[in-house]
Design an enzyme around this catalytic site. Structure first.
Site, PDB file in Angstrom:
ATOM      1  N   GLY A 164       0.824  -1.206   0.000  1.00  0.00           N
ATOM      2  CA  GLY A 164       0.000   0.000   0.000  1.00  0.00           C
ATOM      3  C   GLY A 164       0.852   1.247   0.000  1.00  0.00           C
ATOM      4  O   GLY A 164       0.560   2.222   0.695  1.00  0.00           O
ATOM      5  N   ALA A 165       1.917   1.236  -0.832  1.00  0.00           N
ATOM      6  CA  ALA A 165       2.967   2.261  -0.734  1.00  0.00           C
ATOM      7  C   ALA A 165       2.781   3.441  -1.674  1.00  0.00           C
ATOM      8  O   ALA A 165       3.665   4.285  -1.764  1.00  0.00           O
ATOM      9  CB  ALA A 165       4.328   1.612  -0.992  1.00  0.00           C
ATOM     10  N   SER A 166       1.643   3.535  -2.351  1.00  0.00           N
ATOM     11  CA  SER A 166       1.504   4.595  -3.342  1.00  0.00           C
ATOM     12  C   SER A 166       1.008   5.911  -2.757  1.00  0.00           C
ATOM     13  O   SER A 166       1.093   6.951  -3.420  1.00  0.00           O
ATOM     14  CB  SER A 166       0.566   4.147  -4.472  1.00  0.00           C
ATOM     15  OG  SER A 166      -0.740   3.917  -3.969  1.00  0.00           O
ATOM     16  N   ASN A 222       1.214  -2.473   5.357  1.00  0.00           N
ATOM     17  CA  ASN A 222       0.449  -1.241   5.537  1.00  0.00           C
ATOM     18  C   ASN A 222      -0.873  -1.252   4.787  1.00  0.00           C
ATOM     19  O   ASN A 222      -1.831  -0.606   5.210  1.00  0.00           O
ATOM     20  CB  ASN A 222       1.287  -0.042   5.067  1.00  0.00           C
ATOM     21  CG  ASN A 222       0.440   1.182   4.867  1.00  0.00           C
ATOM     22  OD1 ASN A 222       0.024   1.823   5.829  1.00  0.00           O
ATOM     23  ND2 ASN A 222       0.156   1.521   3.608  1.00  0.00           N
ATOM     24  N   SER A 235      -5.084  -0.627  13.727  1.00  0.00           N
ATOM     25  CA  SER A 235      -5.887   0.581  13.895  1.00  0.00           C
ATOM     26  C   SER A 235      -6.374   0.642  15.339  1.00  0.00           C
ATOM     27  O   SER A 235      -6.544  -0.394  15.996  1.00  0.00           O
ATOM     28  CB  SER A 235      -7.100   0.543  12.957  1.00  0.00           C
ATOM     29  OG  SER A 235      -8.040   1.544  13.293  1.00  0.00           O
ATOM     30  N   TYR A 247     -14.406  -3.711   9.653  1.00  0.00           N
ATOM     31  CA  TYR A 247     -13.030  -3.211   9.602  1.00  0.00           C
ATOM     32  C   TYR A 247     -12.339  -3.377  10.955  1.00  0.00           C
ATOM     33  O   TYR A 247     -11.206  -3.855  11.047  1.00  0.00           O
ATOM     34  CB  TYR A 247     -13.045  -1.741   9.183  1.00  0.00           C
ATOM     35  CG  TYR A 247     -11.694  -1.065   9.212  1.00  0.00           C
ATOM     36  CD1 TYR A 247     -10.742  -1.329   8.242  1.00  0.00           C
ATOM     37  CD2 TYR A 247     -11.379  -0.144  10.218  1.00  0.00           C
ATOM     38  CE1 TYR A 247      -9.503  -0.696   8.272  1.00  0.00           C
ATOM     39  CE2 TYR A 247     -10.147   0.502  10.256  1.00  0.00           C
ATOM     40  CZ  TYR A 247      -9.212   0.223   9.269  1.00  0.00           C
ATOM     41  OH  TYR A 247      -7.998   0.836   9.301  1.00  0.00           O
ATOM     42  N   ALA A 305     -13.026  -5.498  13.291  1.00  0.00           N
ATOM     43  CA  ALA A 305     -12.800  -6.918  13.563  1.00  0.00           C
ATOM     44  C   ALA A 305     -11.576  -7.427  12.813  1.00  0.00           C
ATOM     45  O   ALA A 305     -10.764  -8.194  13.360  1.00  0.00           O
ATOM     46  CB  ALA A 305     -14.032  -7.729  13.171  1.00  0.00           C
ATOM     47  N   ALA A 306     -11.419  -7.021  11.563  1.00  0.00           N
ATOM     48  CA  ALA A 306     -10.254  -7.452  10.780  1.00  0.00           C
ATOM     49  C   ALA A 306      -8.966  -6.919  11.386  1.00  0.00           C
ATOM     50  O   ALA A 306      -7.952  -7.636  11.478  1.00  0.00           O
ATOM     51  CB  ALA A 306     -10.399  -6.991   9.333  1.00  0.00           C
ATOM     52  N   LYS A 307      -8.981  -5.674  11.825  1.00  0.00           N
ATOM     53  CA  LYS A 307      -7.777  -5.086  12.403  1.00  0.00           C
ATOM     54  C   LYS A 307      -7.451  -5.684  13.771  1.00  0.00           C
ATOM     55  O   LYS A 307      -6.279  -5.781  14.160  1.00  0.00           O
ATOM     56  CB  LYS A 307      -7.936  -3.572  12.501  1.00  0.00           C
ATOM     57  CG  LYS A 307      -7.853  -2.860  11.151  1.00  0.00           C
ATOM     58  CD  LYS A 307      -6.527  -3.113  10.452  1.00  0.00           C
ATOM     59  CE  LYS A 307      -6.340  -2.211   9.249  1.00  0.00           C
ATOM     60  NZ  LYS A 307      -5.045  -2.447   8.558  1.00  0.00           N
TER      61      LYS A 307
END
Length: 261
Positions: free
Chosen positions: A14-16, A79, A137, A150, A152-154
């Site tokens: 996710g480096a852009s 990231n 997060s 979101y 829950a995933a984090k």
């Protein structure tokens, strides 16, 4: 302070833009060979791999590129995350996302992380160790009626970091987690982004949400959103040998959002 990163090989997903771009630039400035995994080319001096991390094959492709170009992987920064393609956050209520929405959220925020680690760890072990930082997060530790899937995933990402640090720490791989609060990226500022969604909820406008409403709603002690560079600086220190005694840790950078002990 010399972070002793010169010549090390770092993969950043996710480096852009946003946090990922700040991390990629910072590690490159510290002398690391940076492999940036993203769908679009980042504005940084890095080796770019154009991938969609929703593709289960993408992580292995990224690691293979790092091995081809630089001989291995020493650092992995997971990231990439946030709303999957086509999804706008925040969204309110547990009943809002359906099964497909939950699957997409976990695919992007959890399974992509799992696959990147699975691809990188064997290469790190061959080189005698390495360092992994997963970006979670504050929503992992402060459940809300907003963005339930979101959060829950984090939370799962945070738990995985603890487990991996136990399994691979004795073999020289440190695993830590950085948990940002609200960060001033285009996730907030873009047209149709989080600030505009919040503005619709509270009857305000985008700029007011960013400068006043969101910091007040989230009870940010600093009174402002976090800057991406503040996250990048913490990541750079964590992946550095200067943090050799730190593993299984969570570093929270949230402007004072989380208040609990």
């Amino acid at each position: 302070m010399d972070l002793q990163l010169s010549g090390r090989v770092a993969v950043v997903t996710g480096a852009s833009k946003g946090i990922g771009l700040a991390v990629a630039r910072t590690l490159a400035e510290e002398g690391a060979h940076v492999v940036a995994a993203s769908r679009t080319v980042p504005d940084a001096k890095v080796s770019h791999v154009a991938v969609d991390l929703m593709d289960p094959e993408a992580p292995a492709q990224v690691v293979a590129h790092a091995v081809r170009e630089f001989g291995g992987v020493d650092i992995l920064v997971n990231n990439a995350g946030g709303p999957p393609p086509g999804v706008t956050l925040p969204r309110a209520g547990f009943l809002t996302p359906d099964d497909a929405g939950w699957r997409a959220m976990f695919e992007f925020n959890l399974f992509a992380v799992v696959r990147m680690i699975r691809a990188a760890v064997p290469v790190m072990l061959e080189r005698g160790g390495g360092s992994i930082v997963n970006v979670s997060s504050t929503m992992a530790r402060q459940p809300s009626a907003m963005n339930v899937d979101y959060g829950a995933a984090k939370a799962a990402v945070l738990a995985i970091g603890k487990s991996l640090s136990e399994e691979f720490g004795p073999q020289g791989i440190r695993v830590n987690t950085v948990s940002p609060g609200p960060v001033l990226t285009d996730w907030w500022t873009k047209d149709g982004g989080a600030a505009e969604v919040f503005a619709g909820f509270v009857g305000s406008d985008r700029d007011s949400v960013i400068k006043e409403v969101a910091p007040a709603m989230m009870n940010l002690t600093t009174g402002r959103l976090v800057h991406p560079q503040e996250i990048a600086d913490a990541v750079a220190l964590l992946v550095s040998p200067r943090s050799g005694g730190t593993t299984g840790a969570e570093v929270v950078i949230d402007g004072g959002q989380l208040k609990e002990i």
